[in-house]
Write a protein that holds these residues in place. Structure first.
Motif, mmCIF file in Angstrom:
data_model
loop_
_atom_site.group_PDB
_atom_site.id
_atom_site.type_symbol
_atom_site.label_atom_id
_atom_site.label_comp_id
_atom_site.label_asym_id
_atom_site.label_seq_id
_atom_site.Cartn_x
_atom_site.Cartn_y
_atom_site.Cartn_z
ATOM 1 N N HIS A 3 4.492 -11.463 0.065
ATOM 2 C CA HIS A 3 5.482 -10.382 0.179
ATOM 3 C C HIS A 3 5.148 -9.216 -0.744
ATOM 4 O O HIS A 3 5.337 -8.054 -0.360
ATOM 5 C CB HIS A 3 6.883 -10.918 -0.111
ATOM 6 N N GLY A 4 4.660 -9.503 -1.929
ATOM 7 C CA GLY A 4 4.294 -8.442 -2.862
ATOM 8 C C GLY A 4 3.168 -7.564 -2.330
ATOM 9 O O GLY A 4 3.220 -6.338 -2.445
ATOM 10 N N LEU A 5 2.166 -8.198 -1.734
ATOM 11 C CA LEU A 5 1.064 -7.431 -1.147
ATOM 12 C C LEU A 5 1.545 -6.596 0.027
ATOM 13 O O LEU A 5 1.146 -5.434 0.185
ATOM 14 C CB LEU A 5 -0.067 -8.372 -0.715
ATOM 15 N N GLU A 6 2.411 -7.193 0.873
ATOM 16 C CA GLU A 6 2.971 -6.438 1.999
ATOM 17 C C GLU A 6 3.780 -5.240 1.498
ATOM 18 O O GLU A 6 3.636 -4.136 2.022
ATOM 19 C CB GLU A 6 3.855 -7.334 2.868
ATOM 20 N N ASP A 7 4.626 -5.464 0.500
ATOM 21 C CA ASP A 7 5.453 -4.381 -0.047
ATOM 22 C C ASP A 7 4.600 -3.252 -0.611
ATOM 23 O O ASP A 7 4.978 -2.077 -0.520
ATOM 24 C CB ASP A 7 6.392 -4.906 -1.138
ATOM 25 N N ASP A 8 3.456 -3.603 -1.188
ATOM 26 C CA ASP A 8 2.547 -2.600 -1.754
ATOM 27 C C ASP A 8 1.561 -2.045 -0.718
ATOM 28 O O ASP A 8 0.667 -1.268 -1.067
ATOM 29 C CB ASP A 8 1.769 -3.189 -2.935
ATOM 30 N N GLU A 9 1.721 -2.486 0.534
ATOM 31 C CA GLU A 9 0.863 -2.058 1.641
ATOM 32 C C GLU A 9 -0.620 -2.323 1.356
ATOM 33 O O GLU A 9 -1.484 -1.481 1.612
ATOM 34 C CB GLU A 9 1.112 -0.590 1.997
ATOM 35 N N LEU A 10 -0.887 -3.510 0.830
ATOM 36 C CA LEU A 10 -2.250 -3.924 0.538
ATOM 37 C C LEU A 10 -2.700 -4.964 1.555
ATOM 38 O O LEU A 10 -1.912 -5.779 2.012
ATOM 39 C CB LEU A 10 -2.337 -4.522 -0.868
ATOM 40 N N ALA A 11 -3.977 -4.933 1.869
ATOM 41 C CA ALA A 11 -4.584 -5.938 2.729
ATOM 42 C C ALA A 11 -5.320 -6.935 1.831
ATOM 43 O O ALA A 11 -5.371 -6.783 0.607
ATOM 44 C CB ALA A 11 -5.540 -5.288 3.725
#
Length: 135
Positions: free
Chosen positions: A91-99
């Motif tokens: 979720h943290g990566l998704e929230d930061d728009e990271l792949a």
């Protein structure tokens, strides 16, 4: 705690193509319940593609640590428990728009996926492993 990877196995796996490294990572992470990143004093190491900012992940400490050379020689391999990965990192990566770049080799060649895709594949593999153990 993870078991050290045999040097011969390290060499063999290093020569896998992108798809085979992806499949290896999924199975190994589910088996060990650990996924590996590289960190420095600023946090998690990032890679950039033409389209995405990515967090590289590896299935074993040895593969992550092999990247800690040159500009990244001060980096350390860090394990993340799979439960924590599912509960926080995805979720943290998704929230930061990271792949995520999955198991990049030393030529920086790796499959780029979105956090929810990797999360899904890990959960599917975990279910397969549980079903296999019941037999």
């Amino acid at each position: 705690m993870s078991t050290p990877l045999d040097p011969q196995l390290f060499t063999t796996i290093s020569q896998y193509d992108i798809d085979k490294r992806y499949k290896y990572l999924i199975k190994e992470v589910v088996k060990t319940q650990l996924i590996w990143i590289l960190t420095d004093e600023h946090g998690c190491v990032m890679l950039n593609t033409d389209d995405e900012d990515c967090v590289p992940v590896w299935p074993n400490k040895e593969f992550a640590q092999a990247w800690a050379t040159g500009d990244w020689e001060s980096c350390k391999a860090k394990e993340i428990d799979l439960k924590k990965w599912h509960s926080h990192w995805t979720h943290g990566l998704e929230d930061d728009e990271l792949a995520i770049v999955v198991f990049p080799n030393l030529e920086e060649d790796g499959l780029v996926v979105y956090p929810d895709e990797l999360d899904y594949e890990l959960k599917v593999q975990a279910k397969k492993a549980r079903n296999h153990q019941k037999r």
